[in-house]
Design an enzyme around this catalytic site. Structure first.
Site, mmCIF file in Angstrom:
data_model
loop_
_atom_site.group_PDB
_atom_site.id
_atom_site.type_symbol
_atom_site.label_atom_id
_atom_site.label_comp_id
_atom_site.label_asym_id
_atom_site.label_seq_id
_atom_site.Cartn_x
_atom_site.Cartn_y
_atom_site.Cartn_z
ATOM 1 N N GLU A 48 11.082 -14.114 4.629
ATOM 2 C CA GLU A 48 10.420 -14.227 3.325
ATOM 3 C C GLU A 48 11.487 -14.169 2.242
ATOM 4 O O GLU A 48 12.673 -14.048 2.536
ATOM 5 C CB GLU A 48 9.394 -13.104 3.142
ATOM 6 C CG GLU A 48 9.988 -11.705 3.207
ATOM 7 C CD GLU A 48 8.947 -10.583 3.056
ATOM 8 O OE1 GLU A 48 7.819 -10.834 2.641
ATOM 9 O OE2 GLU A 48 9.321 -9.445 3.378
ATOM 10 N N LYS A 70 3.870 -2.112 3.141
ATOM 11 C CA LYS A 70 4.370 -2.208 1.760
ATOM 12 C C LYS A 70 4.752 -0.794 1.332
ATOM 13 O O LYS A 70 3.984 -0.088 0.678
ATOM 14 C CB LYS A 70 3.302 -2.829 0.861
ATOM 15 C CG LYS A 70 3.846 -3.411 -0.425
ATOM 16 C CD LYS A 70 2.860 -4.340 -1.089
ATOM 17 C CE LYS A 70 3.259 -4.705 -2.504
ATOM 18 N NZ LYS A 70 4.513 -5.440 -2.648
ATOM 19 N N ARG A 98 -5.000 -3.750 2.487
ATOM 20 C CA ARG A 98 -3.573 -3.704 2.848
ATOM 21 C C ARG A 98 -2.983 -2.328 2.555
ATOM 22 O O ARG A 98 -2.173 -1.810 3.322
ATOM 23 C CB ARG A 98 -2.808 -4.809 2.109
ATOM 24 C CG ARG A 98 -1.381 -4.961 2.620
ATOM 25 C CD ARG A 98 -0.688 -6.185 2.050
ATOM 26 N NE ARG A 98 -0.466 -6.076 0.627
ATOM 27 C CZ ARG A 98 0.027 -7.072 -0.126
ATOM 28 N NH1 ARG A 98 0.319 -8.236 0.411
ATOM 29 N NH2 ARG A 98 0.222 -6.901 -1.410
HETATM 30 N N1 PMP Z 1 6.891 -10.176 0.296
HETATM 31 C C1 PMP Z 1 7.283 -9.035 -0.307
HETATM 32 C C2 PMP Z 1 8.442 -8.303 0.243
HETATM 33 C C3 PMP Z 1 6.589 -8.565 -1.425
HETATM 34 O O1 PMP Z 1 6.967 -7.424 -2.025
HETATM 35 C C4 PMP Z 1 5.498 -9.305 -1.927
HETATM 36 C C5 PMP Z 1 4.728 -8.787 -3.092
HETATM 37 N N2 PMP Z 1 5.443 -8.857 -4.293
HETATM 38 C C6 PMP Z 1 5.149 -10.499 -1.289
HETATM 39 C C7 PMP Z 1 5.862 -10.898 -0.163
HETATM 40 C C8 PMP Z 1 4.001 -11.324 -1.759
HETATM 41 O O2 PMP Z 1 2.791 -10.682 -1.468
HETATM 42 P P1 PMP Z 1 1.535 -10.760 -2.426
HETATM 43 O O3 PMP Z 1 1.157 -12.187 -2.503
HETATM 44 O O4 PMP Z 1 0.508 -9.918 -1.755
HETATM 45 O O5 PMP Z 1 1.970 -10.239 -3.749
#
Ligand code: PMP
Length: 285
Positions: free
Chosen positions: A184, A151, A52
């Site tokens: 989200e 990200k 990622r």
């Molecule tokens: N959405 C956002 C905006 C995030 O920053 C994160 C990570 N903290 C997630 C979803 C969850 O992703 P992950 O399970 O890879 O931590």
């Protein structure tokens, strides 16, 4: 003695770990990052996180100056140097030092920072009681602006929504996309359960492609649940039997109230609890 921080090519003491004020990561939020857990000395879903990171970098035309093997080794070295058995890694790639203008082409070498530390988690009782959340007015970034799948080091979109939650005494807010569908939470992915079927918005609705999300989908399917990726409305959340969030820090946490509507029984539901348990077993296996 402070932490040992990886800066570009080697470890330095925390007091020496400094980034230039001319780094475009500071000037413009230009860069990418990952947050990764360490469970029992093992780096969780390491490959998926590295994939990622390189995907995020590629999308913003940032060439990471180390190949994935070298960078992975440097992450492991940082974890070992700080004796992290259960903890959290923050891995950043900055655009690098450039001139004051926007132009990223003035930045010669991207910077690499690796921090391996302990992690501040939600209190245990929140997992028993569940979270209360609000719907944010701040709309999730349009996918044709900066894709929410990147990200990036600019989290202002999420921070504005987080402030809306904090203003109401809550930790999390649900973000909706420009079409009004659930995207989200500010730092977590969203799942809703109705009549035994687990649903979650497709990543294209405006969420990060969560690593925890992918693991939970896999574990749920292995347990015989149907998991559907589909657009969810605000109302779908209000009438769900169970809601939960997934993320690196939160793992799996139940949501029991959205915009003052009680969700299901008002307590984290049985499927949420089962998936949290399965997730913890998987993380430590
Ligand atoms: N959405 C956002 C905006 C995030 O920053 C994160 C990570 N903290 C997630 C979803 C969850 O992703 P992950 O399970 O890879 O931590």
């Amino acid at each position: 003695m402070g932490l040992k921080i990886w800066m570009n090519d080697g470890l330095v003491d925390e007091s020496e770990a400094k980034v230039s004020v001319f780094d475009h990561a500071l000037l413009y939020g230009d860069g990418v990052f990952e947050g990764i857990r360490v469970y029992g000395g093992k780096i969780f879903e390491f490959e998926a996180h590295m994939d990622r990171l390189y995907r995020s970098a590629h999308a913003i035309r940032l060439e990471i100056p180390q190949d994935v093997k070298t960078l992975s080794k440097n992450v492991e070295t940082t974890v070992a140097a700080n004796n992290i058995d259960d903890g959290y890694i923050r891995l950043l790639v900055t655009r690098g030092v450039g001139t004051l203008g926007l132009n990223p082409l003035t930045c010669e070498t991207p910077g690499i920072v690796i921090i391996a530390a302990t992690i501040q988690l939600y209190p245990r009782e929140l997992y028993e009681k569940g979270l209360k959340v609000v719907s944010a007015n701040t709309v999730r970034n349009h996918p044709l602006s900066v894709s929410p799948q990147v990200k990036s080091l600019n989290y202002l979109n999420n921070i504005l929504a987080k402030l809306e939650a904090l203003d109401r005494g809550m930790f999390e807010a649900i973000m909706y996309n420009h079409q009004g569908y659930v995207a989200e939470a500010t730092g977590d992915n969203v799942f809703a359960v109705r009549n035994g079927v687990i649903t979650t918005p497709p990543v294209s609705a405006g969420s990060l492609d969560g690593i925890t999300r992918a693991v939970v989908i896999k574990l749920a399917r292995e347990s015989g649940y149907e998991v559907r990726e589909m657009d969810l409305t605000r109302n779908d959340l209000y009438v769900a039997d169970e809601l939960f969030l997934t993320g690196t820090a939160a793992e799996v946490i139940g949501v029991v109230e959205v915009d003052q509507r009680t969700i299901g029984s008002g307590k984290p539901g049985p499927i949420t609890k089962e998936l949290l348990e399965k997730f913890e077993q998987y993380a430590r296996s």
